[in-house]
Design a protein around this motif. Structure first.
Motif: not given
Length: 198
Positions: A22-28, A147-157
């Motif tokens: 979870f931490a890795i997925a959300h950059d925590l 905004g940063d979270l949504y950008k990450r979620l929009d990426s393939k990763k």
């Protein structure tokens, strides 16, 4: 991996692995694994002679520098088995400064006694200004984070991380992982998963 500092307690179990995912997925980051402590300041749960670390502080990676310390208070308990986990966050950054100023102005406002009406109005005005500035700073910080979270979620990763987390959650909800067979109402063994579910 960047999410875990290496100063944990005991071995990482399935739940610990899921927290790291979870931490890795959300950059925590897991803040209380970045500080070297005695075992008494790491274990948050004690029962029957066993001790484990079950409470975590998760921070955004960019905010880790504001975390000055993280430890368990061994002498303070919130129940007979749980120890209190605390973190010391510095007041770096504009948002924290604005919020701290607002809190200071609020304390001034609530503690005025024996001052003139003009002083009271001045204190109220400065509190309202500090409150407005803090609200704007918090809103801007939230917008940036989301905004940063949504950008990450929009990426393939990001999409892959969400999919992986959803699959893991679905597996955890199943209670049939360890069942090899079950008997039906006429005592015949059933081994196929779809029939076990029925």
């Amino acid at each position: 991996m960047g999410a875990y500092g290496g100063f944990g307690y005991g071995v990482i179990n399935e739940e610990g692995r899921l927290i790291l995912e979870f931490a890795i997925a959300h950059d925590l980051v897991v803040a209380n694994s970045f500080f070297k402590k005695k075992n008494t300041q790491l274990a948050t749960y004690h029962s029957g002679g066993y001790s484990t670390k079950i409470d975590f502080f998760l921070l955004r990676k960019g905010d880790l520098r504001t975390c000055k310390d993280c430890k368990v208070l061994p002498t303070l308990t919130c129940s007979s088995q749980h120890r209190i986990l605390v973190t010391n966050l510095g007041t770096q950054g504009r948002v924290q400064t604005k919020v701290a100023l607002k809190q200071a102005r609020f304390r001034e406002l609530t503690s005025f006694r024996g001052c003139t009406l003009a002083d009271k109005n001045s204190i109220e005005k400065s509190y309202k200004e500090a409150k407005r500035a803090a609200k704007i700073a918090v809103t801007r910080a939230k917008d940036k984070v989301y905004g940063d979270l949504y950008k990450r979620l929009d990426s393939k990763k990001g999409a892959n991380n969400i999919y992986r987390r959803a699959k893991a959650r679905d597996r955890r909800r199943r209670d049939l992982d360890n069942i090899k067979y079950i008997k039906d109402e006429i005592s015949q063994s059933i081994v196929k998963e779809d029939k076990i579910r029925k």
